[in-house]
Design a protein around this motif. Structure first.
Motif, PDB file in Angstrom:
ATOM      1  N   ILE A 150      41.211  44.546  42.617  1.00  0.00           N
ATOM      2  CA  ILE A 150      40.141  44.171  41.924  1.00  0.00           C
ATOM      3  C   ILE A 150      40.647  44.059  40.370  1.00  0.00           C
ATOM      4  N   SER A 152      38.383  41.715  37.904  1.00  0.00           N
ATOM      5  CA  SER A 152      37.236  40.916  37.817  1.00  0.00           C
ATOM      6  C   SER A 152      36.878  40.870  36.283  1.00  0.00           C
ATOM      7  N   TYR A 169      33.125  33.234  34.567  1.00  0.00           N
ATOM      8  CA  TYR A 169      34.146  33.961  35.029  1.00  0.00           C
ATOM      9  C   TYR A 169      35.514  33.741  34.931  1.00  0.00           C
ATOM     10  N   ASN A 179      45.795  39.902  40.891  1.00  0.00           N
ATOM     11  CA  ASN A 179      44.961  38.432  40.852  1.00  0.00           C
ATOM     12  C   ASN A 179      45.383  37.806  41.952  1.00  0.00           C
ATOM     13  N   ASN A 209      35.438  40.902  44.052  1.00  0.00           N
ATOM     14  CA  ASN A 209      35.638  40.963  42.852  1.00  0.00           C
ATOM     15  C   ASN A 209      34.415  40.683  41.972  1.00  0.00           C
ATOM     16  N   MET A 268      34.059  32.784  42.279  1.00  0.00           N
ATOM     17  CA  MET A 268      33.137  33.706  41.795  1.00  0.00           C
ATOM     18  C   MET A 268      32.028  33.208  41.197  1.00  0.00           C
TER      19      MET A 268
END
Length: 440
Positions: A150, A152, A169, A179, A209, A268
């Protein structure tokens, strides 16, 4: 291990919110609380900062809360506003009153926003002020849990009046190994609510995420809708009334919300658009305020059943706008080796005729500006398809190298990593006669 490293300037504050811990390290000046002894020459640190530091060092979410610099600060010499500064003088009105999507000015603004989301809240807020959102307020929420793949990061930029907000995002950070692992975590996962087909699945890494920061993001949006601005409360429960310069926070009721992102950030953003449309609690609160989702170089996020369900939703079919620059490899991912995936929404492709441009450059040099990346946007009836197998990955790397040499720059490429860079999207989406994002 999650790291926390932020800086404070005279227009920035960092605070704790429910489930969110701000940066707290020596050298920060915080009022209130008992101040323990500090080494000579160092600023004292309050007791609660020592307790919170133990939490942040172990990982967890953090936030930044920033007010944009004024135009007087951005233009210390000369006129406050000129023909090219800010880039769009009535940007808030444009975002509020856009008659249809895609809108060329909004696409340019959101591509710029998505590109600078790779920086921090202070930089993004400054860039959006230069674009036309004067005295905007920007809040960043970030969660990092390496073992869970994760990483995010979401930004909420709210206009001075509070009537417009942009949820942006951050995409895949080039030097962030977690990532990249999240990007390739493509195992199918069913979402926690029905979207027309109970068998529909989505990209596990993207879904995880989005959920990692979802409730903090929704809290920011709730405050924006409740005429409380996006400022989190003080640790004692009192609401924030002024920023560090004494300016009141945005007080207007949120009317228009845009969601955007580049690369994984675009995926996202698209998935958050689906959530805002199909999770009842979010749709009731924000459904009427969501105007459009703009993504740039976005990979696929769901299987064909998921894409077909999204296409049956009129808003997702017409107002999820995807831009693909030339031979950008990322919109072709995940590859067929990872299973079936498919895009949804409206797609616009920027086609660059490299061989023709190279010939023009050869004939007109040095009388004219280089044409090597000049092309045009085209509407695609069929979305970008998956890359077959994994052979395209080394091909895209070779294309990246070829674009750096004049002799091979004009060679066409099937897949290119170089075309994924966010600056290419900004350049291709900048309307004719419009200055760059700095207003030069």
């Amino acid at each position: 291990m999650a790291s926390v490293d932020t800086t404070r300037n005279s227009r920035q504050s960092e605070k704790s919110v429910t489930g969110t811990v701000g940066q707290a390290n020596a050298g920060k000046v915080v009022s209130g609380g008992r101040k323990p002894d500090a080494p000579a020459g160092a600023f004292p640190t309050v007791e609660w900062e020592h307790r919170m530091l133990d939490v942040t060092q172990a990982g967890g979410p953090r936030s930044q809360d920033v007010r944009a610099p004024s135009y007087e600060e951005l233009r210390p010499f000369g006129h406050r506003e000129t023909a090219g500064f800010p880039v769009y003088k009535n940007l808030e009105r444009r975002l509020l009153e856009a008659g249809g999507h895609p809108d060329p000015e909004i696409a340019h603004v959101l591509a710029t926003c998505a590109a600078y989301a790779y920086s921090d809240a202070r930089t993004l807020s400054m860039i959006m002020a230069r674009m036309g959102l004067e005295d905007n307020h920007c809040q960043m929420i970030q969660t990092s849990v390496d073992a869970m793949l994760i990483c995010s990061t979401a930004f909420l930029i709210q206009s001075k009046s509070g009537r417009v907000a942009i949820l942006c995002y951050r995409g895949t950070e080039p030097l962030n190994f977690i990532n990249w692992l999240s990007d390739i975590d493509v195992e199918p996962e069913r979402i926690g609510y029905q979207i027309g087909d109970p068998r529909a699945t989505v990209h596990a890494g993207v879904y995880r995420n989005v959920r990692a920061t979802r409730y903090e993001v929704m809290n920011m949006l709730r405050r924006a809708c409740d005429r409380q601005g996006t400022h989190p409360p003080h640790s004692d429960g009192a609401s924030q009334v002024h920023d560090s310069y004494g300016s009141p926070p945005a007080e207007g009721n949120l009317e228009a919300l845009y969601v955007t992102g580049h690369s994984q950030g675009g995926a996202m953003a698209a998935l958050m658009g689906v959530m805002l449309r199909h999770e009842r609690k979010y749709k009731e609160a924000l459904g009427d305020r969501l105007r459009a989702v703009y993504t740039f170089g976005q990979p696929m996020i769901g299987d064909p059943a998921f894409a077909e369900a999204c296409e049956r939703d009129e808003f997702l079919r017409e107002h999820v706008i995807r831009y693909v620059y030339d031979s950008d490899i990322v919109p072709h991912l995940p590859s067929t080796a990872s299973g079936p995936f498919r895009h949804f929404g409206r797609e616009y492709h920027y086609r660059v005729p490299h061989l023709r441009n190279s010939l023009i450059d050869t004939l007109t040099r040095p009388r004219c500006a280089p044409q090597s990346r000049r092309g045009q946007w085209e509407t695609r009836r069929r979305p970008t398809s998956q890359m077959p197998g994994l052979l395209g990955l080394p091909m895209s790397a070779l294309s990246f190298i070829a674009r750096k040499f004049e002799a091979t720059r004009s060679l066409p490429a099937v897949y290119s990593v170089d075309d994924h860079l966010p600056q290419h999207y900004i350049a291709a989406l900048t309307p004719a006669g419009v200055t760059n994002e700095y207003g030069d």
